[in-house]
Design a protein around this motif. Structure first.
Motif, short mmCIF file in Angstrom:
data_model
loop_
_atom_site.label_atom_id
_atom_site.label_comp_id
_atom_site.label_asym_id
_atom_site.label_seq_id
_atom_site.Cartn_x
_atom_site.Cartn_y
_atom_site.Cartn_z
N UNK A 84 0.84 -1.20 0.00
CA UNK A 84 0.00 0.00 0.00
C UNK A 84 0.88 1.25 0.00
N UNK A 85 1.93 1.23 0.82
CA UNK A 85 2.83 2.38 0.89
C UNK A 85 3.53 2.62 -0.44
N UNK A 86 4.15 1.56 -1.00
CA UNK A 86 4.89 1.71 -2.26
C UNK A 86 3.97 2.12 -3.40
N UNK A 87 2.84 1.39 -3.53
CA UNK A 87 1.90 1.74 -4.59
C UNK A 87 1.33 3.14 -4.42
N UNK A 88 1.04 3.52 -3.17
CA UNK A 88 0.51 4.85 -2.92
C UNK A 88 1.50 5.94 -3.26
N UNK A 89 2.77 5.74 -2.90
CA UNK A 89 3.79 6.75 -3.23
C UNK A 89 3.90 6.95 -4.73
N UNK A 90 3.97 5.84 -5.48
CA UNK A 90 4.08 5.97 -6.94
C UNK A 90 2.83 6.61 -7.54
N UNK A 91 1.65 6.19 -7.06
CA UNK A 91 0.42 6.73 -7.62
C UNK A 91 0.28 8.22 -7.34
N UNK A 92 0.52 8.62 -6.10
CA UNK A 92 0.40 10.04 -5.73
C UNK A 92 1.45 10.87 -6.46
N UNK A 130 -3.39 -5.69 -7.69
CA UNK A 130 -2.94 -6.90 -7.01
C UNK A 130 -3.57 -7.01 -5.62
N UNK A 131 -3.70 -5.90 -4.92
CA UNK A 131 -4.32 -5.93 -3.60
C UNK A 131 -5.80 -6.29 -3.70
N UNK A 132 -6.48 -5.78 -4.72
CA UNK A 132 -7.90 -6.11 -4.89
C UNK A 132 -8.07 -7.58 -5.27
N UNK A 133 -7.13 -8.12 -6.01
CA UNK A 133 -7.24 -9.51 -6.47
C UNK A 133 -6.87 -10.50 -5.38
N UNK A 134 -5.72 -10.28 -4.72
CA UNK A 134 -5.20 -11.27 -3.79
C UNK A 134 -5.60 -11.01 -2.34
N UNK A 135 -6.06 -9.82 -2.05
CA UNK A 135 -6.51 -9.48 -0.69
C UNK A 135 -5.34 -9.53 0.30
N UNK A 136 -5.52 -8.93 1.48
CA UNK A 136 -4.43 -8.93 2.46
C UNK A 136 -3.97 -10.31 2.91
N UNK A 137 -4.84 -11.32 2.83
CA UNK A 137 -4.43 -12.64 3.29
C UNK A 137 -3.35 -13.25 2.39
#
Length: 576
Positions: free
Chosen positions: A373-381, A418-425
């Motif tokens: 979430x952190x890495x993807x958020x940094x790149x997206x923002x 990827x987060x939506x597909x694989x979920x946190x688990x």
């Protein structure tokens, strides 16, 4: 009652060994594609890559393989093995672009093969394949495989050394592998002085041997190992010492003393650069270098402790190597993040048997989700902010001449998908797949965006167009990448010569034939010389965060020049 037949595996189904070979082949092919992707798309980038490419090219141009040179000067900072491999790769491919990355890619594949094989012998095929996936998911391992520095080749030799020692300690006696391990350490030492790192396995080994949990070590074994190590070093060291000692060239004696003493013990005990605090590796390097392996440490450490208390030498030996390597480098004032690379294969060896239990656990997967979430958020923002014209990012884009916003936004969207597909688990799987996407885009899209900024190829082509490719060019205070990319006869005045003396010599040299001699120099340096007529200079723009100017010979006619010292001449090279 008739005997019941024991069911047998149908002959049309592959055997477990066949399954392992198939999966091993697929893993190695995947690693080859991932690590080799992008070869030929970029030039050598500073700081180290152009230097080693120059070393290799000058070996090929001059035939002087025993004493590496850079720009006509001896290069005593490192032994020559990596330069030999680079020269071989460039000669075989006929191209710097195609060849300069090959030694590190092949070394990384060699490390992967060694770790998978040893893990299979210690823990079985399933654990071995998981360990291989863990290794090629590790951030610093892939980064260095895609960087033409010495450290991945060093890591191959230290891993081969550890492989030989561990085969003897845990699966032995295996004296052939014991000697191979020591010979590999010798090759590591003449690649980069710290090739002896596998010897840090010996304290734990001796303790385990006393308890009967590892192959005993005798004085004869140690003597044979030391002889193998010294013998390999001597193949290069003895001829080098003899040539330097009996030569009339004082610079060769200086090379001998530098490479044997200053770049080894003195560099460790009294480092003169890269000073960092003692906790630098623990707090500033390993949290990212070991990613994503580091995410499992809160659960791995208690499990390791339980296994060590049970006397599991398969865990204790590699883990002791990791700890002692970190400690060894932490005790020196001079530190670089890349020094931690040899710890990664040993860490994977220690962590691999825990992976079947760690991968399904909720905690590590949630940690991986947070990181993604952190890495993807940094790149997206950052990408969206660049699109919207955020001043800081706009200034960055103007300074370096690139706009990576679309690339960054795409990386952010891949993380979200990827987060939506694989979920946190399944956060670990999501993070690993995102890293694959990152490296694939970095090695293609990223290379194409960055190469014009990090390589002066285009600038040196424009220089040759303005001067004519037969005009001579002076490079005072040169960087290796400019010399590497030169398209015309080029001179410099000694990399270790004080800057005022370099410019004084350059002015005198240019005044001898002002119509055919030019100079490429940084604006910050030319500002110290009011005698240069900047009206006759060409603004070449920014490269390596500096403004560069191309100065004609007539523009320095009013400068005080020293004509007493001849420059070093460097023949132009083909770098396509």
């Amino acid at each position: 009652m008739p005997d019941r037949k024991i069911p047998t595996r149908p002959t049309f189904l592959p055997s477990p060994e066949h399954d392992y070979r198939l999966l091993w082949t697929m893993l190695m092919l995947f690693a080859l594609v991932l690590l080799g992707l992008g070869i030929g798309l970029r030039d050598p980038w500073p700081a180290d890559e152009p230097r080693f490419a120059l070393n290799a090219l000058e070996m090929l141009d001059t035939g002087q393989f025993w004493f590496p040179h850079r720009g006509g000067e001896l290069y005593p900072d490192k032994p020559p093995v990596f330069m030999w491999l680079s020269a071989l790769a460039i000669a075989l491919t006929g191209s710097v672009r195609m060849g300069f990355l090959l030694p590190t890619v092949l070394a990384a594949l060699g490390v992967l093969a060694l770790i998978v094989d040893l893990t299979r012998r210690l823990h079985g095929p399933r654990i071995a394949l998981l360990g291989g996936v863990a290794l090629i998911s590790t951030l610093q391992f892939v980064l260095q495989a895609k960087t033409a520095q010495i450290d991945m080749v060093l890591t191959f030799f230290t891993t081969l050394g550890a492989y030989g020692l561990l085969r003897h300690a845990l699966l032995g006696p295996a004296r052939r592998w014991w000697l191979i391990g020591w010979a590999a350490m010798g090759l590591g030492i003449i690649t980069k002085g710290v090739g002896f790192l596998p010897l840090l396995l010996l304290p734990a080994w001796l303790w385990l041997a006393r308890r009967g949990e590892a192959t005993p070590l005798g004085w004869k074994d140690l003597a044979q190992g030391v002889a193998a190590l010294i013998g390999v070093i001597a193949l290069w060291g003895v001829p080098m010492i003899l040539i330097a000692t009996f030569s009339d060239d004082a610079s060769l004696a200086a090379y001998r003393d530098n490479i044997l003493f200053k770049q080894t013990g003195e560099r460790y005990a009294n480092a003169w650069h890269h000073h960092e605090p003692w906790y630098y590796y623990i707090l500033e390097v390993l949290p990212w270098a070991w990613l994503p392996l580091v995410l499992g440490l809160p659960w791995a450490v208690p499990a390791w402790w339980r296994r060590i208390k049970r006397g599991d030498a398969r865990i204790l030996l590699p883990l002791s190597g990791v700890i002692l390597i970190v400690l060894f480098f932490s005790l020196s004032a001079g530190k670089r993040g890349v020094y931690m690379l040899p710890t990664i294969p040993l860490l994977v060896l220690a962590l691999a048997p825990l992976l079947p239990g760690l991968l399904p656990r909720r905690g590590p997967n949630w940690l991986a989700t947070v990181v993604l979430v952190f890495l993807g958020g940094v790149f997206l923002v950052a990408g969206l902010s660049g699109w919207l014209g955020l001043p800081a990012l706009t200034e960055l884009s103007l300074r370096y001449g690139i706009e990576p916003w679309t690339w960054w936004v795409l990386l952010g969207l891949v993380a979200a998908g990827l987060l939506a597909w694989l979920r946190p688990r399944r956060g670990i799987a999501a993070l690993a797949l995102w890293l694959v996407a990152f490296w694939a885009s970095w090695s293609t899209w990223g290379y194409l965006l960055q190469d014009p900024v990090r390589s002066p190829r285009d600038m040196m082509t424009r220089v040759a167009q303005l001067t004519g490719d037969q005009a001579w060019l002076a490079l005072p205070s040169f960087d290796e990448e400019f010399l590497l990319q030169s398209r015309q006869p080029t001179v410099h005045f000694g990399d270790n010569t004080p800057l005022p003396a370099q410019f004084s010599r350059a002015f005198g040299w240019m005044q001898q034939a002002p119509a055919t001699r030019w100079m490429l120099a940084e604006e910050s340096h030319l500002e110290d010389y009011g005698c240069v007529d900047m009206a006759q200079a060409h603004d070449m723009g920014q490269q390596n965060s500096d403004e560069w100017w191309l100065v004609t010979g007539s523009a320095v006619s009013g400068c005080q020049g020293d004509t007493g010292a001849a420059p070093l001449f460097v023949a132009p090279t083909t770098v396509e």
